[in-house]
Design an enzyme around this catalytic site. Structure first.
Site, short mmCIF file in Angstrom:
data_model
loop_
_atom_site.label_atom_id
_atom_site.label_comp_id
_atom_site.label_asym_id
_atom_site.label_seq_id
_atom_site.Cartn_x
_atom_site.Cartn_y
_atom_site.Cartn_z
N HIS A 371 0.84 -1.20 0.00
CA HIS A 371 0.00 0.00 0.00
C HIS A 371 0.88 1.26 0.00
CE1 HIS A 371 -3.87 1.98 0.73
NE2 HIS A 371 -3.14 2.86 1.41
N ALA A 372 0.65 2.14 -0.95
CA ALA A 372 1.54 3.30 -1.14
C ALA A 372 1.54 4.22 0.08
CB ALA A 372 1.09 4.08 -2.36
N HIS A 401 0.39 11.91 -5.74
CA HIS A 401 -0.22 11.97 -4.41
C HIS A 401 0.85 11.80 -3.33
CE1 HIS A 401 -3.44 11.31 -1.37
NE2 HIS A 401 -2.51 10.54 -0.81
N GLU A 402 1.67 10.77 -3.48
CA GLU A 402 2.70 10.48 -2.46
C GLU A 402 3.75 11.58 -2.41
OE1 GLU A 402 2.05 8.36 -0.34
OE2 GLU A 402 0.46 7.37 -1.41
N HIS A 405 2.81 14.47 -0.32
CA HIS A 405 3.13 14.29 1.11
C HIS A 405 4.60 14.62 1.35
CE1 HIS A 405 -0.71 12.61 2.31
NE2 HIS A 405 -0.59 11.53 1.58
N GLU A 429 -3.71 15.31 2.68
CA GLU A 429 -4.21 14.38 1.66
C GLU A 429 -4.50 15.09 0.33
OE1 GLU A 429 -4.02 11.30 1.90
OE2 GLU A 429 -3.60 11.20 4.04
N HIS A 530 -9.70 1.27 6.86
CA HIS A 530 -9.48 2.32 7.85
C HIS A 530 -10.23 2.07 9.17
CE1 HIS A 530 -8.38 3.82 3.93
NE2 HIS A 530 -7.69 4.81 4.48
N TYR A 540 -10.27 12.57 3.97
CA TYR A 540 -10.36 12.35 2.53
C TYR A 540 -11.54 13.11 1.91
CZ TYR A 540 -7.11 8.61 3.73
OH TYR A 540 -6.04 7.91 4.21
O1 X8Z Z 1 -6.13 5.48 2.03
C1 X8Z Z 1 -5.97 6.23 1.10
C2 X8Z Z 1 -4.55 6.55 0.59
C3 X8Z Z 1 -3.59 6.61 1.73
S1 X8Z Z 1 -3.21 8.22 2.16
C4 X8Z Z 1 -4.07 5.49 -0.34
N1 X8Z Z 1 -7.03 6.77 0.43
C5 X8Z Z 1 -8.40 6.53 0.85
C6 X8Z Z 1 -8.85 5.10 0.58
O2 X8Z Z 1 -8.14 4.40 -0.13
O3 X8Z Z 1 -9.90 4.69 1.06
C7 X8Z Z 1 -6.95 7.70 -0.69
C8 X8Z Z 1 -8.37 7.91 -1.10
C9 X8Z Z 1 -9.23 7.50 0.05
ZN ZN Z 2 -2.33 10.12 1.27
#
Ligand code: X8Z
Ligand code: ZN
Length: 631
Positions: A371-372, A401-402, A405, A429, A530, A540
């Site tokens: 996971h990035a 995106h990365e 950050h 984000e 999450h 987000y």
């Molecule tokens: O979890 C993330 C990123 C990590 S900062 C990959 N996102 C959320 C998800 O995947 O549910 C980005 C968009 C929303």
């Molecule tokens: Zn992110």
């Protein structure tokens, strides 16, 4: 993102020995069984002031200076070990990462309590801000009681473990199991209703074992939050936005009402197309859309059903994958392309160590977390990304995106450590996404990744609809995840109603329903990373709103003329300076000041998002004429 404060690894030390855990906790309660390789005890917090007279500003400054130094050491160890762990997963690296996490968590809890000595004391703005941020510095504050702290850490680890190991093993595959990656692929690409339903149900079968652990985590997290003066953990989470928690909720509602009509139009159009694909007996009129049909495990972003909903098939392709292959792009070359966007704005090149220490490719010889994520493990320019890069458009956008950050980390790394955060987590984000909005078809053509810019109105509608399937479809999902969690944390939603409350929100906000009947034997929220991962989610939602505000402001700084969706700030130093001015503030000021630094205004506002999609909005309304929209 920095990984959530408590990682999977964080508790393996606790699992290995009886509580109390490693680290300074052991100095409070004698350790029965010492951890095999505990890190040195964290230094005690500087509670320099005697308790029999009011504290002074000088004492507060000395206290926060000491906390800054201590946290730097503790957090740098935690991040460094975390990076090693996630790029080289073994029991040893997990145990060491757990010890670092435990030590940091225990120290922070003590520091927050010691800082109470300065409550009520009028402090200069920088110290007052540190006092405020210190209380919010842990995603889940550890309870004082070492046993409860150990249990909490253990539960967090277990929830992540169950999620991470989740697999679906249908009898027809005779012992072969499908992991999330494989199930995702089916949900992205299959157009067979039953196959999609099976994959959806299969993935959601991993989470019932998380239910009890989650409810205990809520109890313990609430205990920790109460000990530092919050009503519950949800209130702590809502308090990170420089306004009272209730005002924050009202602000979210205001933003949601701004964007809801556009979402409703997109929903109506998409449902019509899905009815054509699957039939009205499967996708009913005036009803929520079955969740398995939207191309994504959680129906959160809908890009993968673009071929089913494409407004004008046959227009010039927006797909760059072939060009990337033809031009022999590899992982490094793709990241360099991303970096070039930032340097074109006048920003520094990434440090040499970034190229030496990042993980760009899935290693063949060891387990890693793909996971990035982006890191500054020392809080002083030790920047990295960790990603298993695919050479395609999706990952080109993720690289932006990365790197967003990373450039934020870089811009604020000279600040005190408590200010080394985004103005709020939605800002963090939103930065890389803001630049990715400038990865327009024209920019891609300039980079020789598209042969020509498809610039007739039909191609433009195609492009905007593609963007809306990502940006607009996500909005209600981004909002409801934490609405559900806040209700659970406040006790409004009891454990016996977890799933019922979840689907009530998904229907109400997203107009999406479960493909098959659900009961309280299920725990569908736990199938979204999450939730077991203890990562707040409203960031987000905010990021999707902010990024259009940032984009609009930077386009204005760049002197862009024309519709917002055609703007690319690539190469524009004025836009870069504007962005840099905001990034450099970190969290040193309340977020409205950071917003002012970039946009001139101090409010969250969905106006720029609506402006960006205005041509699509008109087009959708035209398409939906005569349709019975809504659910
Ligand atoms: O979890 C993330 C990123 C990590 S900062 C990959 N996102 C959320 C998800 O995947 O549910 C980005 C968009 C929303
Ligand atoms: Zn992110």
């Amino acid at each position: 993102m920095r990984p959530p404060r408590l990682t999977l690894a964080a508790t393996l030390c606790l699992l290995a020995v009886a509580a109390p855990a490693c680290g300074p906790a052991a100095t409070e309660t004698p350790a029965k069984t010492p951890c095999p390789a505990c890190p040195p005890a964290a230094p005690p917090v500087a509670s320099a002031a005697p308790v029999d007279r009011p504290a002074t500003v000088d004492e507060a400054r000395a206290f926060f200076t000491k906390v800054d130094g201590d946290l730097r050491k503790l957090w740098a160890s935690r991040e460094t070990m975390g990076f090693v762990n996630l790029t080289y997963i073994t029991e040893d690296t997990e145990r060491l990462a757990a010890q670092m996490e435990e030590a940091a968590m225990e120290y922070l809890g003590r520091a927050i309590k010691d800082a109470r000595r300065f409550d009520g004391l009028e402090l200069p703005p920088d110290l007052a801000r540190m006092r405020h941020l210190l209380r919010l510095a842990g995603t889940v504050p550890a309870p004082d009681d070492a046993k409860a702290r150990g249990e909490l850490a253990q539960i967090l680890s277990q929830m992540q473990g169950i999620y991470g190991k989740g697999k679906y093993c249908p009898p027809r595959l005779k012992g072969k199991c499908q992991d999330l990656g494989e199930l995702s692929k089916i949900l992205k690409t299959s157009r067979k209703y039953d196959e999609l339903t099976e994959a959806w149900v299969g993935w959601h079968a991993i989470s019932p074992p998380i239910r009890d652990k989650f409810s205990r985590y809520v109890e313990l997290g609430n205990q920790g939050a109460k000990e530092i003066g919050f009503k519950d953990l949800g209130e702590l989470w809502r308090s990170g936005y420089d306004m009272p928690a209730q005002a924050f909720e009202a602000d979210l509602e205001r933003l949601w009402q701004q964007v809801k009509p556009l979402y409703d139009d997109l929903h109506c159009y998409t449902r019509g197309k899905l009815q054509k694909q699957y039939g009205k007996d499967k996708v009913h009129d005036k009803a929520p859309i079955p969740a398995q049909l939207l191309g994504n495990r959680w129906a959160q972003e809908w890009m993968d059903i673009y071929p089913l909903v494409e407004p004008y098939p046959g227009q010039a392709s927006l797909d760059i994958e072939r060009s990337l292959a033809k031009q022999k792009y590899d992982e490094i070359k793709l990241v360099k392309l991303g970096e070039r966007f930032f340097t074109s704005l006048g920003m520094d090149p990434l440090p040499k160590t970034f190229w030496e220490r990042s993980m760009f490719k899935k290693p063949r010889d060891r387990e890693v977390v793909c996971h990035a994520s982006a890191w500054d493990v020392t809080y002083s320019d030790d920047l990295r990304i960790k990603m298993c890069i695919k050479i395609d458009e999706e990952d080109l956008i993720t690289i932006h995106h990365e790197l967003g950050h990373n450039y934020y980390f870089h811009a604020y790394n000279k600040l005190p450590i408590l200010f080394q955060q985004g103005a709020n987590d939605g800002f963090h984000e939103g930065i890389g996404d803001t630049l990715a909005l400038s990865v327009t078809p024209r920019y891609l053509a300039d980079q020789k990744l598209l042969d020509k810019v498809p610039d007739n109105p039909k191609a433009e509608t195609n492009h905007l609809l593609r963007m809306a399937l990502d940006k607009v479809a996500f909005l209600p999902f981004g909002l409801l995840i934490d609405k559900w969690r806040w209700d659970v944390m406040s006790g409004t939603t009891p454990k016996e109603k977890y799933n019922e409350a979840w689907w009530a929100l998904r229907k109400r906000y997203q107009g999406v329903d479960a493909p098959v009947a659900r009961t309280e034997a299920d725990f569908d929220p736990g199938a979204k990373y999450h939730i077991p991962g203890n990562t707040p989610y409203i960031r987000y939602f905010l990021a999707r709103i902010y990024q259009f505000q940032f984009h609009k402001a930077l386009c204005a700084a760049a002197g862009h003329k024309g519709p917002l969706h055609t703007c690319s700030i690539y190469g524009n130093k004025a836009a870069g300076e504007r962005l840099q001015a905001m990034l450099a503030l970190g969290a040193s000021k309340p977020w409205p000041e950071a917003m002012r630094a970039i946009t001139g205004g101090d409010q969250a506002d969905a106006g720029p998002l609506l402006e960006y999609f205005a041509p699509l909005s008109t087009w959708l309304k035209e398409q939906n004429k005569g349709q019975a929209c809504g659910w």
